[in-house]
Design a protein around this motif. Structure first.
Motif, mmCIF file in Angstrom:
data_model
loop_
_atom_site.group_PDB
_atom_site.id
_atom_site.type_symbol
_atom_site.label_atom_id
_atom_site.label_comp_id
_atom_site.label_asym_id
_atom_site.label_seq_id
_atom_site.Cartn_x
_atom_site.Cartn_y
_atom_site.Cartn_z
ATOM 1 N N ASP A 116 10.281 1.857 -4.678
ATOM 2 C CA ASP A 116 10.093 0.402 -4.680
ATOM 3 C C ASP A 116 8.745 0.166 -4.017
ATOM 4 O OD1 ASP A 116 10.021 -2.323 -4.274
ATOM 5 O OD2 ASP A 116 12.009 -2.475 -3.390
ATOM 6 N N ALA A 117 7.753 -0.237 -4.821
ATOM 7 C CA ALA A 117 6.388 -0.267 -4.301
ATOM 8 C C ALA A 117 5.714 -1.602 -4.553
ATOM 9 C CB ALA A 117 5.562 0.843 -4.918
ATOM 10 N N ALA A 118 5.145 -2.164 -3.466
ATOM 11 C CA ALA A 118 4.293 -3.340 -3.600
ATOM 12 C C ALA A 118 2.843 -2.928 -3.807
ATOM 13 C CB ALA A 118 4.419 -4.213 -2.346
ATOM 14 N N ALA A 119 2.537 -1.659 -3.524
ATOM 15 C CA ALA A 119 1.171 -1.159 -3.645
ATOM 16 C C ALA A 119 0.806 -0.943 -5.105
ATOM 17 C CB ALA A 119 1.029 0.152 -2.869
ATOM 18 N N GLY A 120 -0.498 -0.949 -5.389
ATOM 19 C CA GLY A 120 -0.989 -0.733 -6.743
ATOM 20 C C GLY A 120 -0.966 0.731 -7.135
ATOM 21 N N GLU A 121 -1.286 1.000 -8.408
ATOM 22 C CA GLU A 121 -1.206 2.348 -8.946
ATOM 23 C C GLU A 121 -2.152 3.310 -8.239
ATOM 24 O OE1 GLU A 121 0.526 5.011 -11.889
ATOM 25 O OE2 GLU A 121 1.069 3.083 -11.004
ATOM 26 N N GLY A 143 5.329 4.561 9.121
ATOM 27 C CA GLY A 143 6.507 3.907 8.573
ATOM 28 C C GLY A 143 7.736 4.216 9.398
ATOM 29 N N GLU A 144 8.906 4.043 8.768
ATOM 30 C CA GLU A 144 10.158 4.321 9.463
ATOM 31 C C GLU A 144 11.257 4.644 8.456
ATOM 32 O OE1 GLU A 144 12.023 1.017 11.406
ATOM 33 O OE2 GLU A 144 11.261 -0.424 9.954
ATOM 34 N N PHE A 145 12.262 5.337 8.950
ATOM 35 C CA PHE A 145 13.448 5.618 8.158
ATOM 36 C C PHE A 145 14.439 4.470 8.351
ATOM 37 C CE2 PHE A 145 11.552 9.766 8.829
ATOM 38 C CZ PHE A 145 11.623 10.319 7.552
ATOM 39 N N VAL A 146 15.095 4.077 7.274
ATOM 40 C CA VAL A 146 16.006 2.935 7.281
ATOM 41 C C VAL A 146 17.294 3.340 6.581
ATOM 42 C CG1 VAL A 146 14.113 1.266 7.309
ATOM 43 C CG2 VAL A 146 15.055 2.028 5.116
ATOM 44 N N PRO A 147 18.374 2.525 6.719
ATOM 45 C CA PRO A 147 19.618 2.858 6.019
ATOM 46 C C PRO A 147 19.398 2.961 4.507
ATOM 47 C CG PRO A 147 20.012 1.181 7.671
ATOM 48 C CD PRO A 147 18.526 1.353 7.607
ATOM 49 N N ARG A 148 20.171 3.816 3.869
ATOM 50 C CA ARG A 148 20.013 4.042 2.435
ATOM 51 C C ARG A 148 20.226 2.758 1.647
ATOM 52 N NH1 ARG A 148 20.498 8.343 -1.200
ATOM 53 N NH2 ARG A 148 19.283 9.445 0.374
ATOM 54 N N GLY A 149 19.266 2.451 0.785
ATOM 55 C CA GLY A 149 19.357 1.305 -0.087
ATOM 56 C C GLY A 149 19.285 1.735 -1.536
ATOM 57 N N GLU A 150 18.982 0.805 -2.412
ATOM 58 C CA GLU A 150 18.888 1.158 -3.837
ATOM 59 C C GLU A 150 17.688 2.069 -4.098
ATOM 60 O OE1 GLU A 150 18.916 -2.208 -6.369
ATOM 61 O OE2 GLU A 150 20.830 -2.970 -5.610
ATOM 62 N N ALA A 151 16.576 1.817 -3.413
ATOM 63 C CA ALA A 151 15.398 2.669 -3.525
ATOM 64 C C ALA A 151 15.366 3.639 -2.344
ATOM 65 C CB ALA A 151 14.123 1.848 -3.570
ATOM 66 N N VAL A 152 14.955 4.872 -2.605
ATOM 67 C CA VAL A 152 14.904 5.871 -1.534
ATOM 68 C C VAL A 152 13.577 5.777 -0.792
ATOM 69 C CG1 VAL A 152 15.027 8.330 -1.031
ATOM 70 C CG2 VAL A 152 16.459 7.361 -2.815
ATOM 71 N N VAL A 153 12.475 5.517 -1.496
ATOM 72 C CA VAL A 153 11.157 5.395 -0.887
ATOM 73 C C VAL A 153 10.612 4.004 -1.188
ATOM 74 C CG1 VAL A 153 8.815 6.329 -0.760
ATOM 75 C CG2 VAL A 153 10.746 7.865 -1.222
ATOM 76 N N LEU A 154 10.244 3.283 -0.138
ATOM 77 C CA LEU A 154 9.684 1.946 -0.281
ATOM 78 C C LEU A 154 8.268 1.947 0.261
ATOM 79 C CD1 LEU A 154 12.890 1.700 0.883
ATOM 80 C CD2 LEU A 154 12.481 -0.637 0.131
ATOM 81 N N VAL A 155 7.312 1.470 -0.504
ATOM 82 C CA VAL A 155 5.918 1.423 -0.072
ATOM 83 C C VAL A 155 5.519 -0.035 0.051
ATOM 84 C CG1 VAL A 155 3.541 2.048 -0.603
ATOM 85 C CG2 VAL A 155 5.417 3.604 -1.216
ATOM 86 N N ARG A 156 5.047 -0.406 1.224
ATOM 87 C CA ARG A 156 4.678 -1.803 1.503
ATOM 88 C C ARG A 156 3.190 -1.925 1.816
ATOM 89 N NH1 ARG A 156 8.458 -2.356 -0.995
ATOM 90 N NH2 ARG A 156 10.530 -2.977 -0.368
#
Length: 337
Positions: free
Chosen positions: A291-296, A324-337
């Protein structure tokens, strides 16, 4: 951007080693998804002494000897990532030793793994490769006790390394927990700079210095801090290795893109098109879990195939930058903000 140096014309560097291989460094790894498909279900003889095996694709195997002592075993080799044979030897050795440090261990012996086109490249070059590997192993306090060589159309070099560790203090890729910080101990960009070096012959001293730096001190800091989860960043890129850690640990991970450090010239090299095929394959593998807000372009840098990169650590250490930080498991495993 740091100005590159020109190619040396000394007897041992007048050959451009990177031109004798189809890939370079850890970017020539088999793609992670393809590799997982190949080894899925391939297990050896069950053993209660096997502490870490194939299950989560950790950095080295760990087998218990007596009490809390485990033996660590790993092997790593690749085609030339730089043209200078001595530097290539140093980089390959530091990269192979890194798997032991990434597990919290101490290397105790290494053997060379060498493929060499003996009818194409002179013996003086391979001697420099081996000398570079030996010098880095000496720095690590690790004897090099022989090895194995073959006549090979492509030059390849690396090491099989044996280490020891305390089973109670292993650094594993399945031990990250939600709420822990994510730290990185070396800047990214090694893949795109190596790709530029292969294409143009430009030399990037900062990149070489980064690749030959041992992960020994960072690993020691992690152990001193009581950290339990770590891995090193190599051919699968930061996103690929992070995905493996998060998946194995049952958590998700948030990466703050603006906090990630890069080598000078990495962004410019990406913009000019020097992207290894391995970096694109890494991003393709992680993308379904991303899940990424960053560009390609940013994502390609985060997925860039590194050679002898730093450690990813679940916690904070002096040698690391919190990204960054580790968070509880969600729908996406890796989130880039």
């Amino acid at each position: 951007m740091t100005a590159p140096t020109t190619v040396s014309t000394s007897p041992t560097t007048s050959y451009r080693l990177t031109q004798f291989a189809h890939g370079g460094g850890c970017a020539c790894k088999i793609p992670p998804g393809e590799l997982e498909d190949v080894v899925r279900g391939l297990v050896g003889v069950p053993s209660p002494e096997l502490v870490v095996g194939l299950d989560d694709g950790d950095d080295a195997a760990a087998v218990r000897l007596e009490g809390d002592t485990v033996v660590l075993a790993t092997a790593d080799f690749f085609t030339p990532v730089v043209d200078d044979p001595y530097d290539w030897g140093r980089i390959a050795a530091a990269n192979a030793l890194s798997d032991i440090y990434a597990m919290g261990g101490r290397p105790i012996v290494a053997v060379n793994l060498l493929g060499w086109p003996r009818d194409v490249l002179p013996a003086d070059l391979v001697r420099e490769v081996l000398r570079g590997g030996l010098d880095v192993a000496r720095e690590a306090g690790c004897p090099v006790a022989g090895g194995h060589s073959i006549d090979d159309p492509e030059p390849k070099y690396g090491m099989a390394v044996t280490g020891v560790a305390d089973a109670r203090r292993l650094l594993r890729n399945d031990a990250a927990r939600a709420g822990q910080a994510l730290s990185l101990t070396k800047p990214l960009g090694l893949g795109v700079l190596a790709n530029r070096h292969k294409a143009t012959g430009e030399v990037f001293p900062e990149a070489v210095a980064t690749m030959v730096t041992l992960n020994r001190d960072a690993a020691a800091q992690a152990l001193d801090a009581g950290i339990e989860a770590a891995t090193d960043v190599t051919g699968f890129g930061l996103l690929g290795h992070l995905y493996k850690v998060a998946r194995a640990s049952g958590v998700s991970v948030v990466v703050e893109a603006a906090a990630v450090p890069y080598l000078a010239g990495a962004r410019e090299s990406l913009a000019e098109g020097y992207v290894p095929g391995g970096s694109r394959r890494n991003l393709d593998w992680v993308r379904p879990h991303l899940d990424a807000a960053a560009g390609e372009d940013e994502l390609l840098l985060l997925a860039d195939a590194q050679t002898s990169g730093g450690l990813l650590v679940a916690g904070e250490i002096p040698a690391g930058v919190v990204i960054g930080e580790f968070v509880p498991r969600g729908e996406a495993v890796v989130l880039v903000r």
